[in-house]
Design a protein around this motif. Structure first.
Motif, short mmCIF file in Angstrom:
data_model
loop_
_atom_site.label_atom_id
_atom_site.label_comp_id
_atom_site.label_asym_id
_atom_site.label_seq_id
_atom_site.Cartn_x
_atom_site.Cartn_y
_atom_site.Cartn_z
N ILE A 214 -31.65 32.92 8.60
CA ILE A 214 -30.99 33.94 9.42
C ILE A 214 -29.50 33.99 9.10
O ILE A 214 -28.92 35.07 8.93
N TYR A 215 -28.88 32.81 9.00
CA TYR A 215 -27.46 32.79 8.67
C TYR A 215 -27.20 33.33 7.27
O TYR A 215 -26.18 34.00 7.02
N ARG A 216 -28.11 33.07 6.36
CA ARG A 216 -27.93 33.60 4.99
C ARG A 216 -28.02 35.11 5.00
O ARG A 216 -27.25 35.79 4.29
N ILE A 217 -28.93 35.67 5.74
CA ILE A 217 -29.04 37.14 5.82
C ILE A 217 -27.75 37.73 6.35
O ILE A 217 -27.19 38.68 5.79
N LEU A 218 -27.23 37.15 7.44
CA LEU A 218 -26.01 37.69 8.04
C LEU A 218 -24.81 37.53 7.11
O LEU A 218 -24.00 38.45 6.95
N ASP A 219 -24.70 36.37 6.49
CA ASP A 219 -23.55 36.12 5.61
C ASP A 219 -23.66 36.92 4.31
O ASP A 219 -22.70 37.55 3.89
N ASP A 220 -24.82 36.90 3.69
CA ASP A 220 -24.97 37.54 2.38
C ASP A 220 -25.02 39.06 2.48
O ASP A 220 -24.77 39.76 1.49
N SER A 221 -25.34 39.59 3.65
CA SER A 221 -25.31 41.04 3.85
C SER A 221 -23.90 41.53 4.11
O SER A 221 -23.62 42.73 4.01
N GLY A 222 -22.99 40.61 4.44
CA GLY A 222 -21.63 40.97 4.77
C GLY A 222 -21.41 41.23 6.25
O GLY A 222 -20.27 41.46 6.68
N MET A 223 -22.48 41.18 7.06
CA MET A 223 -22.33 41.41 8.50
C MET A 223 -21.66 40.23 9.18
O MET A 223 -20.84 40.40 10.09
N GLY A 224 -21.98 39.02 8.76
CA GLY A 224 -21.44 37.84 9.43
C GLY A 224 -22.01 37.70 10.83
O GLY A 224 -23.01 38.35 11.19
N ARG A 225 -21.38 36.85 11.63
CA ARG A 225 -21.86 36.59 12.99
C ARG A 225 -20.97 37.26 14.01
O ARG A 225 -19.81 37.54 13.73
N PRO A 226 -21.49 37.50 15.21
CA PRO A 226 -20.61 37.95 16.29
C PRO A 226 -19.53 36.91 16.55
O PRO A 226 -19.77 35.70 16.44
#
Length: 293
Positions: free
Chosen positions: A167-179
């Protein structure tokens, strides 16, 4: 829509899992390859999908900002759903009045039913719906599953073997990052959520002191009966915010961090993933799944 047309919905909470699910289902096969999920069955991208967010009116500003950012990334609107309330009142305050001022609790979660589930099910109506939910393969929970016959629930992460690191890889690698609230909090949802851990209440006070004060105003004490109506069963927010108590909470969190670091010494994890594990290890309480996936 025609009687036999099935709607596809992803309900977003403003949290990491549901956000990652929305990103994943745009290009599932690319993400399967990127994450090394070679055993997962190929999936068709979700193109005609509805994104919805059930808004209590008392979410953190970071949540609203993240949803706006996610909306831009997805290129599709995220429909904000709210329970009915009079002008000038948040849905939460309206229902608090209807419940006689009794704060929601783990034993009486009127907030989840009235502010999250009912608006969602009202939005769906009687249409046939496939509801995609971001429960991961490393979680032992079911999330929100409606009892309505017209709703079919699907768990892509569980089926495809995705765990928290993915999940963290999806958020980081998509460029969205975390809230941004993940810097001090492990959940989305209302700023005064009664499932918050002690350290998260401290985080609210330090990051949003004005919201901490508003949360304090909801707490009541009946001098005649001695009854206390507080967010936490063991102490009021006034008691929790004393400098000595805050220092104790921080020290306890640091002790847990050190113990967990030793237990996880054989694993190579991102710092943010580690910090999330520390918060989840703080106590055994878990929030409402529909609120903070």
């Amino acid at each position: 829509m025609s009687d036999d047309e099935t709607r596809t919905i992803i309900a977003l909470s403003g949290g990491k899992d549901s956000s990652a699910l929305a990103i994943y289902m745009r290009e599932p096969n690319r993400w399967q390859k990127h994450l090394g999920k070679t055993d997962a069955d190929p999936r068709e991208p979700l193109e005609d999908v509805e994104f919805v967010f059930c808004d209590t009116g008392t979410e953190l500003e970071e949540t609203y900002e993240y949803l706006d950012q996610l909306e831009r990334y997805l290129g599709k609107p995220i429909e904000r759903l709210q329970a009915d309330s009079p002008p000038g009142k948040t849905p939460f305050d309206h229902y608090l009045e209807l419940y006689g001022g009794f704060l929601p609790s783990a034993n009486m979660r009127w907030c989840t039913r009235n502010l999250k589930i009912k608006p969602f099910e009202h939005h769906i109506g009687d249409d046939p719906v496939i509801n995609y939910v971001g429960i991961r393969a490393d979680e032992d929970r079911e999330g929100y599953i409606s009892t309505k016959d017209n709703i079919t629930t699907v768990f892509p992460f569980r089926e495809d073997g995705l765990v928290k690191e993915d999940i963290y890889r999806i958020l980081d690698d998509s460029g969205m990052g975390r809230p941004d609230y993940y810097d001090w909090r492990s959940r989305s949802g209302c700023y005064f959520c009664f499932f918050q851990r002690k350290s998260e209440w401290v985080g609210l006070k330090e990051n949003h002191p004005e919201l901490y004060e508003k949360a304090k105003e909801y707490e009541k004490f009946d001098e005649d009966t001695g009854e206390r109506f507080t967010w936490d069963d063991t102490e009021s927010l006034e008691e929790l915010e004393s400098p000595e108590r805050i220092e104790e909470i921080k020290e306890n969190a640091q002790d847990r961090r050190e113990r967990l670091k030793q237990e996880m010494s054989d694993r190579s994890l991102m710092d943010v993933f580690f910090e999330d594990e520390v918060r989840e290890a703080e106590d055994d309480s878990r929030g409402c799944n529909i609120c903070h996936l």
